[in-house]
Design an enzyme around this catalytic site. Structure first.
Site, PDB file in Angstrom:
ATOM      1  N   HIS A  15     -99.067 -28.726 -41.840  1.00  0.00           N
ATOM      2  CA  HIS A  15     -99.572 -29.933 -42.479  1.00  0.00           C
ATOM      3  C   HIS A  15     -99.602 -29.791 -44.001  1.00  0.00           C
ATOM      4  CE1 HIS A  15    -103.113 -32.808 -43.288  1.00  0.00           C
ATOM      5  NE2 HIS A  15    -102.055 -33.545 -43.018  1.00  0.00           N
ATOM      6  N   ARG A  16     -98.818 -30.605 -44.680  1.00  0.00           N
ATOM      7  CA  ARG A  16     -98.641 -30.497 -46.143  1.00  0.00           C
ATOM      8  C   ARG A  16     -98.219 -29.071 -46.522  1.00  0.00           C
ATOM      9  NH1 ARG A  16    -104.269 -33.597 -47.916  1.00  0.00           N
ATOM     10  NH2 ARG A  16    -104.323 -34.962 -46.111  1.00  0.00           N
ATOM     11  N   GLU A  42     -94.788 -30.842 -42.595  1.00  0.00           N
ATOM     12  CA  GLU A  42     -95.128 -32.238 -42.831  1.00  0.00           C
ATOM     13  C   GLU A  42     -95.463 -32.379 -44.312  1.00  0.00           C
ATOM     14  OE1 GLU A  42     -98.005 -35.683 -43.160  1.00  0.00           O
ATOM     15  OE2 GLU A  42     -98.217 -33.600 -43.797  1.00  0.00           O
ATOM     16  N   ASP A  44     -95.909 -35.589 -47.796  1.00  0.00           N
ATOM     17  CA  ASP A  44     -96.179 -36.992 -48.124  1.00  0.00           C
ATOM     18  C   ASP A  44     -95.351 -37.411 -49.326  1.00  0.00           C
ATOM     19  OD1 ASP A  44     -98.723 -37.361 -46.374  1.00  0.00           O
ATOM     20  OD2 ASP A  44     -99.055 -35.501 -47.478  1.00  0.00           O
ATOM     21  N   HIS A  57    -100.092 -36.158 -51.854  1.00  0.00           N
ATOM     22  CA  HIS A  57    -100.877 -36.844 -50.827  1.00  0.00           C
ATOM     23  C   HIS A  57    -101.828 -37.912 -51.362  1.00  0.00           C
ATOM     24  CE1 HIS A  57    -104.299 -37.577 -48.139  1.00  0.00           C
ATOM     25  NE2 HIS A  57    -103.347 -37.622 -47.228  1.00  0.00           N
ATOM     26  N   GLU A 145     -93.602 -38.101 -44.367  1.00  0.00           N
ATOM     27  CA  GLU A 145     -94.502 -39.260 -44.261  1.00  0.00           C
ATOM     28  C   GLU A 145     -94.373 -40.109 -45.511  1.00  0.00           C
ATOM     29  OE1 GLU A 145     -98.785 -38.601 -43.753  1.00  0.00           O
ATOM     30  OE2 GLU A 145     -99.132 -40.693 -44.344  1.00  0.00           O
ATOM     31  N   LYS A 147     -96.046 -42.593 -47.713  1.00  0.00           N
ATOM     32  CA  LYS A 147     -97.397 -43.098 -47.929  1.00  0.00           C
ATOM     33  C   LYS A 147     -97.376 -44.624 -48.005  1.00  0.00           C
ATOM     34  CE  LYS A 147    -100.472 -40.804 -48.417  1.00  0.00           C
ATOM     35  NZ  LYS A 147    -101.294 -40.172 -47.331  1.00  0.00           N
ATOM     36  N   ASP A 268    -103.426 -27.399 -40.425  1.00  0.00           N
ATOM     37  CA  ASP A 268    -103.516 -26.698 -41.712  1.00  0.00           C
ATOM     38  C   ASP A 268    -103.354 -25.195 -41.528  1.00  0.00           C
ATOM     39  OD1 ASP A 268    -104.108 -29.122 -43.012  1.00  0.00           O
ATOM     40  OD2 ASP A 268    -106.266 -28.892 -42.666  1.00  0.00           O
TER      41      ASP A 268
HETATM   42  O1  G3P Z   1     -98.782 -36.845 -40.763  1.00  0.00           O
HETATM   43  C1  G3P Z   1    -100.027 -36.452 -40.293  1.00  0.00           C
HETATM   44  C2  G3P Z   1    -101.083 -36.521 -41.361  1.00  0.00           C
HETATM   45  O2  G3P Z   1    -100.593 -35.900 -42.501  1.00  0.00           O
HETATM   46  C3  G3P Z   1    -101.488 -37.920 -41.681  1.00  0.00           C
HETATM   47  O3  G3P Z   1    -102.608 -37.985 -42.478  1.00  0.00           O
HETATM   48  O4  G3P Z   1    -103.833 -38.239 -44.577  1.00  0.00           O
HETATM   49  O5  G3P Z   1    -103.037 -35.998 -43.904  1.00  0.00           O
HETATM   50  O6  G3P Z   1    -101.429 -37.703 -44.675  1.00  0.00           O
HETATM   51  P1  G3P Z   1    -102.710 -37.459 -43.976  1.00  0.00           P
HETATM   52 CA    CA Z   2     -99.422 -36.596 -44.367  1.00  0.00          CA
END
Ligand code: G3P
Ligand code: CA
Length: 280
Positions: A15-16, A42, A44, A57, A145, A147, A268
Site C-alpha cells: 500500500h503506497r 499500490e 495514487d 496521496h 489509483e 485520485k 502497509d
Molecule cells: O487502493 C486502496 C487504498 O489505497 C485506497 O485508499 O485512501 O489509501 O488511497 P487510500
Molecule cells: Ca491509494
C-alpha cells in the site's frame, strides 16, 4: 495484462509502497515493497497546477513533505497539491518526515535498515512517468489509483492523460487501474479495453455488486476491509471477481481473508504478510 502476471490469487499488495518502512508513495517505498516480497504495489496519482501527473496521496502537502518549513510557500497553506507546479513539488523533501516521526514505530524497533534511513532525506514526489518506468524495468505490477479530482473542472481528462503515459511506458500489461470515482473507471473502459479495472469502495457496497461490476467492466473489487466479511469474499470469488481489500494491517485478518478467496491484500506491512505466508 496485470492478471496474466498474477494468475492464482493470494497476493501481497504494498500500500503506497512498503508504507510502514519508508515514506509512502516514494520510489524508496516502491523499491522496498518489491525487494521485500510484495507481488504488486499500490500508489495514487493526481495532477499538478501545470497539468503534470505525480504520485501523491493527500489533497494537501503538509503531512508528507517539508512544505510547512519552507518560507517561500508559507502563505499558500494548506498547500493543495493541485495549486503547485511540478517544479515546486519536486523541490520538496518527501522523505525526512518519516525518519523524524517514525509513524509505524519501525525505526525504533530496528526494522528499518540504516541504508534506507539514509536515503529518506533525498526522496522526491515521483512523477507518474518515473513510477511507470520503475514498474516496467522490474516487471513489478502496479495498482494505479486515480485520485478523485472532481473538485476541479475538466477533471475527467486525467483518465486519457494517465492512459497516454501508460502506453508511452509500454506498461499496459502491468497495470490495474482503480478509483473511488467510478466515472473515471467507465472512461478507462471506454478508452482502454485492454487495461483491467478495480472499483474502490469505502462506506457501503453497491446493491447487486456482481451486476454493478459487470456493467462497469471491472474485474476487481477493492473495498475497505471494515465493510468486508469472508462470506462476501467467497461469494464474489466464486463468480471470478478479484477481491483485494485495503488496508489490512492485522495479519491474522489478512490470512483469513486470503483463505476465503481474496485475490490480494493491500497492506502497509507487505514484508510481514510475505513472511507469514512463507512460514505457513
Ligand atoms: O487502493 C486502496 C487504498 O489505497 C485506497 O485508499 O485512501 O489509501 O488511497 P487510500
Ligand atoms: Ca491509494
Amino acid at each position: 495484462m496485470f492478471f496474466d502476471h498474477l494468475q492464482n490469487g493470494g497476493y501481497v499488495g504494498a500500500h503506497r509502497g512498503a508504507r510502514s518502512l519508508a515514506p509512502e508513495n516514494t520510489m524508496l517505498a516502491a523499491e522496498l515493497g518489491m525487494v521485500l516480497g510484495a507481488d504488486f504495489w499500490e500508489m495514487d496519482v493526481q495532477r499538478t497546477a501545470d497539468g503534470k501527473l505525480v504520485v501523491f496521496h493527500d489533497d494537501d502537502l503538509g503531512r508528507t513533505t517539508d512544505v510547512s518549513a519552507r518560507p517561500e510557500f508559507c502563505e499558500r497553506a494548506p498547500w493543495p497539491v493541485h495549486r503547485f507546479t511540478l517544479e515546486e513539488l519536486r523541490s520538496l523533501d518527501a522523505g525526512s518526515w518519516f525518519a523524524a516521526q517514525d509513524p509505524y514505530g519501525t525505526i525504533a524497533r530496528g526494522e528499518v535498515r540504516e541504508a534506507d534511513l539514509g536515503r529518506m532525506r533525498g526522496q522526491r514526489i515521483p512523477t507518474l512517468e518515473e513510477a511507470l518506468a520503475f514498474t516496467r524495468r522490474n516487471d513489478f505490477p502496479m495498482n494505479l489509483e486515480i485520485k478523485d479530482l472532481s473538485y476541479a473542472p475538466g477533471d475527467l481528462s486525467i483518465v486519457s492523460q494517465v492512459l497516454r503515459q501508460i502506453r508511452e511506458a509500454k506498461a499496459e500489461d502491468l497495470i490495474l487501474i482503480s478509483s473511488f470515482n467510478h466515472d473515471y473507471l467507465a472512461e478507462v473502459r471506454r478508452l482502454a479495453p485492454e487495461i483491467p479495472l478495480a472499483a474502490l469502495v469505502e462506506e457501503r457496497h453497491p446493491e447487486d455488486i456482481e451486476r454493478y461490476l459487470a456493467d462497469l467492466g471491472a474485474v476487481g473489487y477493492h473495498p475497505d476491509e471494515a465493510i468486508l466479511d469472508e462470506a462476501l469474499v467467497r461469494r464474489l470469488a466464486g463468480v471470478g471477481i478479484h477481491v483485494s481489500p485495503y488496508t489490512v494491517n492485522h495479519m491474522d485478518r489478512a490470512l483469513s481473508l486470503l483463505d476465503a478467496g481474496c485475490f490480494g491484500i493491500i497492506t502497509d506491512y507487505p514484508q510481514t504478510l510475505r513472511r507469514r505466508l512463507t512460514v505457513r
